[in-house]
Structures are given as structure tokens and as C-alpha cells.
Design a protein around this motif. Sequence first.
Motif, PDB file in Angstrom:
ATOM      1  N   ASP A 401       0.754  -1.339  -0.046  1.00  0.00           N
ATOM      2  CA  ASP A 401       0.246  -0.174  -0.441  1.00  0.00           C
ATOM      3  C   ASP A 401       0.936   0.946   0.116  1.00  0.00           C
ATOM      4  O   ASP A 401       1.880   1.407   0.748  1.00  0.00           O
ATOM      5  N   VAL A 402       0.615   1.956  -1.362  1.00  0.00           N
ATOM      6  CA  VAL A 402       0.716   3.644  -0.933  1.00  0.00           C
ATOM      7  C   VAL A 402       1.033   4.241   0.243  1.00  0.00           C
ATOM      8  O   VAL A 402      -0.539   4.406   0.893  1.00  0.00           O
ATOM      9  N   ILE A 403       1.854   4.695   1.419  1.00  0.00           N
ATOM     10  CA  ILE A 403       0.999   5.423   2.456  1.00  0.00           C
ATOM     11  C   ILE A 403       1.621   7.640   2.801  1.00  0.00           C
ATOM     12  O   ILE A 403       1.328   7.813   2.820  1.00  0.00           O
ATOM     13  N   SER A 404       2.596   7.539   1.197  1.00  0.00           N
ATOM     14  CA  SER A 404       2.962   8.847   0.951  1.00  0.00           C
ATOM     15  C   SER A 404       2.875   9.012  -0.294  1.00  0.00           C
ATOM     16  O   SER A 404       3.584   8.363  -1.226  1.00  0.00           O
ATOM     17  N   PHE A 405       2.382   9.999  -0.733  1.00  0.00           N
ATOM     18  CA  PHE A 405       2.241  10.718  -2.220  1.00  0.00           C
ATOM     19  C   PHE A 405       3.213  11.971  -2.484  1.00  0.00           C
ATOM     20  O   PHE A 405       2.457  12.854  -2.783  1.00  0.00           O
ATOM     21  N   PRO A 406       4.503  12.183  -1.772  1.00  0.00           N
ATOM     22  CA  PRO A 406       5.058  14.006  -1.625  1.00  0.00           C
ATOM     23  C   PRO A 406       4.713  14.325  -3.029  1.00  0.00           C
ATOM     24  O   PRO A 406       5.104  13.343  -4.201  1.00  0.00           O
ATOM     25  N   PRO A 407       5.034  16.041  -3.220  1.00  0.00           N
ATOM     26  CA  PRO A 407       4.301  16.435  -2.213  1.00  0.00           C
ATOM     27  C   PRO A 407       3.314  16.775  -1.704  1.00  0.00           C
ATOM     28  O   PRO A 407       2.363  17.674  -1.302  1.00  0.00           O
ATOM     29  N   ILE A 408       2.484  16.394  -2.242  1.00  0.00           N
ATOM     30  CA  ILE A 408       0.711  15.954  -1.541  1.00  0.00           C
ATOM     31  C   ILE A 408      -0.079  15.738  -1.292  1.00  0.00           C
ATOM     32  O   ILE A 408      -0.893  16.443  -0.337  1.00  0.00           O
ATOM     33  N   THR A 409       0.230  14.545  -0.641  1.00  0.00           N
ATOM     34  CA  THR A 409      -0.819  13.791   0.433  1.00  0.00           C
ATOM     35  C   THR A 409      -0.037  12.596   1.301  1.00  0.00           C
ATOM     36  O   THR A 409       0.754  12.150   0.614  1.00  0.00           O
ATOM     37  N   ASN A 410      -0.620  12.109   2.269  1.00  0.00           N
ATOM     38  CA  ASN A 410       0.081  11.531   3.176  1.00  0.00           C
ATOM     39  C   ASN A 410      -1.278  10.561   2.166  1.00  0.00           C
ATOM     40  O   ASN A 410      -3.064  10.645   1.776  1.00  0.00           O
ATOM     41  N   SER A 411      -1.914   8.719   2.926  1.00  0.00           N
ATOM     42  CA  SER A 411      -2.833   8.170   2.826  1.00  0.00           C
ATOM     43  C   SER A 411      -3.448   7.986   4.392  1.00  0.00           C
ATOM     44  O   SER A 411      -3.290   7.959   5.471  1.00  0.00           O
ATOM     45  N   GLU A 412      -4.306   8.039   4.542  1.00  0.00           N
ATOM     46  CA  GLU A 412      -6.059   7.462   5.042  1.00  0.00           C
ATOM     47  C   GLU A 412      -5.124   6.164   6.035  1.00  0.00           C
ATOM     48  O   GLU A 412      -5.986   6.771   7.654  1.00  0.00           O
ATOM     49  N   LYS A 413      -4.497   5.533   5.312  1.00  0.00           N
ATOM     50  CA  LYS A 413      -3.946   4.076   6.176  1.00  0.00           C
ATOM     51  C   LYS A 413      -3.599   4.080   7.646  1.00  0.00           C
ATOM     52  O   LYS A 413      -3.492   3.449   8.153  1.00  0.00           O
ATOM     53  N   THR A 414      -3.122   5.443   7.366  1.00  0.00           N
ATOM     54  CA  THR A 414      -2.203   5.738   8.531  1.00  0.00           C
ATOM     55  C   THR A 414      -2.057   7.524   8.802  1.00  0.00           C
ATOM     56  O   THR A 414      -1.217   8.098   9.772  1.00  0.00           O
ATOM     57  N   LYS A 415      -3.336   7.520   8.738  1.00  0.00           N
ATOM     58  CA  LYS A 415      -4.168   8.995   9.371  1.00  0.00           C
ATOM     59  C   LYS A 415      -3.303   9.339  10.873  1.00  0.00           C
ATOM     60  O   LYS A 415      -4.531   8.437  11.738  1.00  0.00           O
ATOM     61  N   ILE A 416      -3.141  10.631  11.088  1.00  0.00           N
ATOM     62  CA  ILE A 416      -3.121  11.088  12.952  1.00  0.00           C
ATOM     63  C   ILE A 416      -3.996  10.870  13.601  1.00  0.00           C
ATOM     64  O   ILE A 416      -4.626  11.355  12.910  1.00  0.00           O
ATOM     65  N   LYS A 417      -4.429  10.447  14.288  1.00  0.00           N
ATOM     66  CA  LYS A 417      -5.166  10.793  15.331  1.00  0.00           C
ATOM     67  C   LYS A 417      -5.722  11.126  16.479  1.00  0.00           C
ATOM     68  O   LYS A 417      -4.296  10.997  17.302  1.00  0.00           O
ATOM     69  N   LYS A 418      -5.956  11.406  17.374  1.00  0.00           N
ATOM     70  CA  LYS A 418      -6.137  11.850  18.680  1.00  0.00           C
ATOM     71  C   LYS A 418      -5.498  10.729  19.305  1.00  0.00           C
ATOM     72  O   LYS A 418      -4.681  11.286  20.744  1.00  0.00           O
ATOM     73  N   THR A 419      -5.681   9.817  19.465  1.00  0.00           N
ATOM     74  CA  THR A 419      -5.345   8.496  19.901  1.00  0.00           C
ATOM     75  C   THR A 419      -3.446   7.994  19.085  1.00  0.00           C
ATOM     76  O   THR A 419      -3.409   7.698  20.203  1.00  0.00           O
ATOM     77  N   THR A 420      -3.275   8.360  18.430  1.00  0.00           N
ATOM     78  CA  THR A 420      -1.999   8.420  18.016  1.00  0.00           C
ATOM     79  C   THR A 420      -0.751   8.673  18.911  1.00  0.00           C
ATOM     80  O   THR A 420      -0.812  10.062  19.666  1.00  0.00           O
TER      81      THR A 420
END
Length: 526
Positions: A401-420
Motif C-alpha cells: 500500500d502507498v502510504i505517502s505521495f509527496p509532495p501531495i498527500t499521505n494515505s488515510e491508512k496511516t492517518k494521525i488521530k487523537k489517540t496516536t
Amino acid sequence: MMAAAAVSESWPELELAERERRRELLLTGPGLEERVKAAGGRLPPRLFTLPLLHYLEVSGCGSLRAPGPGLPPGLPQLQSLNLSGNRLRLLPADLARCAPRLQSLNLTGNRLDAFPAELFLPGALPLLSELAAADNCLRELSPDVAHLASLKTLDLSNNQLTEIPAELADCPKLKEINFRGNKLRDKRLEKMVGGCQTKSILEYLRAGGRGGRSKGRQEGAEKEDRKKRRERKQRRESGEGEEEVADSARLMLKVLHVSENPTPLTVRVSPEVRNVRPYIVGAIVRGMDLQPGNALRRFLNSQTKLHDDLCEKRTAATIATHDLQAVRGPLLYAARPPDDLKIVPLGRKEAKAKELVRQLQLEAEEQRKQKKRQNVSGLHRYLHLLDGKENYPCLVDAEGDVISFPPITNSEKTKIKKTTCNLFLEVTSATSLQLCKDIMDSLILKMAELNKSTSENKEEDALSGTEADAGCGVSDPTLNLRAGKDGQCPLVVEQVRVVDLEGSLKVVYPSKADLVTTPPYVTVVR
């Protein structure tokens, strides 16, 4: 044949709209009532196949129970849909697929008891800015409402809601909400929605619905904190503050070397990136506390500021932050043709890079038309950085799975949350490796400052110590880290190695030459 002709004659507005290529269509009045009743409380499927419509209103029809059994993807240009004043009991699950460019949805005065889950899927309605569903029978609002990235106005007054999800505060553009007339379990919140401004309500939700500080108290505390910092600075400059600075150095950055880590993370670099975006630096940070108050928003804002300043609006470098729990190593940093690169971007559905860029270009053009100016916001500002690129850079995990596509966006798969609380950080650049390391230094120090501030300013009604210990900190017991003398657990910065496909080392971060210049309240333990 006679039956077909009768059906055609009963909806002359549709024929007229098709023939004259109309962009607006209004259906209302007694004639509509009779025809809908004869059709079993539904609208003709043909209505949802008018590709040029920008505005559609079907209102004031007491016989209308549902728009249709299934909507074809036939309204690609529809921006405003008004279905108010009917007796709708449900919305089609494929409404977002039928009208993907919808910006305004008015459902006021119906009998809806729930929204379809598909309405709030990531990227389902990326342009929706107004959602009105007052005077219905709604019993709950899904936390997934936070996926409406463009939502500015939300009116759910006079429904049967008992709770408002805290995730609503994560809608980045939300400016106006109305929940009056709902019997909420949280009586303080119920009182607030009757008289408070949207900002105050969102701050309350962001704090977990446990009150937090009032604005006046918060401003007073911030003022007192600034005063204390000025006094400490003056004493340091006069040579009188060494002891106090030592006492305030309560936050440590402990560097965990690869040799000390039983499961180090490695990034392999494919040779194709050499001509695209050749430099990458990675690091892992454990022990962040993003749960209290607006800590997560402050963290994301600090990343945005670094992008605008040190990264020179992403032209020099790009930062990406990931929830480590969702990262599957080893990672591969590669370059792929736009048609071969697939990603689930933040807040959107899976798309090929070529399709995503095209979609963002269309959105940017729509923004320019709406605001009647040249500048655009969000990801749209960085599209030009891909101009002329035959291949796009990407970071791929062990599951493909692609988790990063610089310089545009990250992936929803590894999104930072409050619980991170454990994060994987990456900085990529087409300019220099040293720039990547300098920016990584700044990012980690910003995280240290944020964690220190969060620790000092936790609200009295924040999570209990037991809950905090369960949700944060270093999860690997083999690391055997001890708290500082004040009982605070340090942030741990784990080294990440970047190697070529043969395994030869290209860079390791942080090395002894990294994280050298730090504020007086941050101590780096190597």
C-alpha cells in the motif's frame, strides 16, 4: 407504447430540460403531488440522468417518500440539491456517487431518521459545504461526518439527537452549526447549543465534552504563562536562572539506536527516485500525547507552518507524519508512473495518482470560479510541483500500500488521530539530504515543545492517569525506559535507516550530528 407515452407526457419538465440543456430544474406544486402519488411516492429515474444540471429542487411534496430505488451516476455537475418539505424517510445510499460534486444539500422538513453511511465515506462528497436537515427524526450523527472536508454549515436543529460526536470538531472548515431543539444527554452541551457561538461548542467537543476552560480563563492562563517565560528568559540572560532552567528541563528526548532496537524500521530506496525526488530521511517518535484539548490540531498546524516556512511551501521539502501502529515495514521509497500509483488519500477514496491530480485540478478551477481569484487553498497549491514529472515519488509499505505521495498527500491508512502516540516521520526533498535532516530536527523539537506544553497545561478534567498510561507511551517493554526525575516519561526518538536495494546504508537519523541545538528545557539523551 401508450403507457410509455403517458409516462413521458406526465413529466414534460424533464423533456424541456433535456431539449434546452438547462442547468436548473424546479419541481413543486399540486401537479407534482399527483404525479408522485401515482408513481408510488417516488421520482422518475429519468430525473437523475440530466448531466448538465447544476441546481435541482424537488420540494413541498407530501407524497414523496424516497427519491428513487437506486440512483444512476447521472448528475456529474450538480452543485445544489433541495429536497426540503417532503416526507422522505430515507436517502439513497448512492447519492454521493450520483452527484459527486454536490456543494449544498437541503433535507429540511422530512422524516429521515438516519443518514446513509455512504454519505460520509472518505472522499464521497469532497466539495459539500452546506448540509441542512432540520426538522427531521434523526437519532444519531455518525463520527464519520468529519470526512466532510469542505463542510462549513451544518443545521440539524429540531431532531431527536442525544449526542453530538466529538469528531465534528475535526471538520477543518466548519464555521456554523445549529443543534437547537435536540434533547442531548450532556445538559451543559444542550445549554451551549442554545446560545453559544460555534467556536465555543467545537472547543467543548474537542476537549472531549468535559468542559475545559472558559475562554477568559484560558486567555488568563496563557497570559500568565507568557509572563513567566519572559521572567525566566530575563533571569537566564542575567546569569541568575541556571537553577530554574534546570528545574524546567522536564522533557527528554531519548535517542534509541538501531543496535538497541529489537525491531528497527528500515526504508529501502529504489534507484528510479534519483531523477524525481532523491532524498528521504525517516524517524520514529514514541510517547506523544495528542489527546488533551486541541493538541492534535496544534500539532498539525505546526506541521503546516514548517511546510510554509522551512520547506518553502513544499518546494524545498515535504513532511509526512504517520500513525506508527498502521505502518508495516520494511518500507520502499520508489517512483512510479501516474497510472500505476494508487493511494487512498486523506479524506478521499482510492484513486490512481493521475486521477487524483486531475480531480484536484478540477477542484482548484472550481475554487477560482467561486472566489473569483487566482489563488487556491489546500492540496491544490502544490499541484504545480508535479508539472513535467513522468514518474511520481511514493512510499510503499510491506503490504504493497502507498502510504505517502509527496509532495501531495499521505494515505488515510496511516492517518494521525487523537489517540496516536507513536509516529513515523518522513521528510523528502529534491534539493538536499541535509535540508531533510534540518527540517526533521525542527519537526521533532516542535513535537517536544508541544508535548511539554500539553503536559503543563492539561485540564483538570482530562483523561485519568490510568487511561493515559493505557493509550500512550512506549509499547515495547524491551526498551525499558525510565521516567525522568519528575515522573514524566521521555519522548523516544528511534533511529531509522535508509538503505539502497542492496542494503548499503545511505543515511541514518538521528546521528550524533543531529538534534544538537535544542531549547534549554529539552535534554537529548544518547
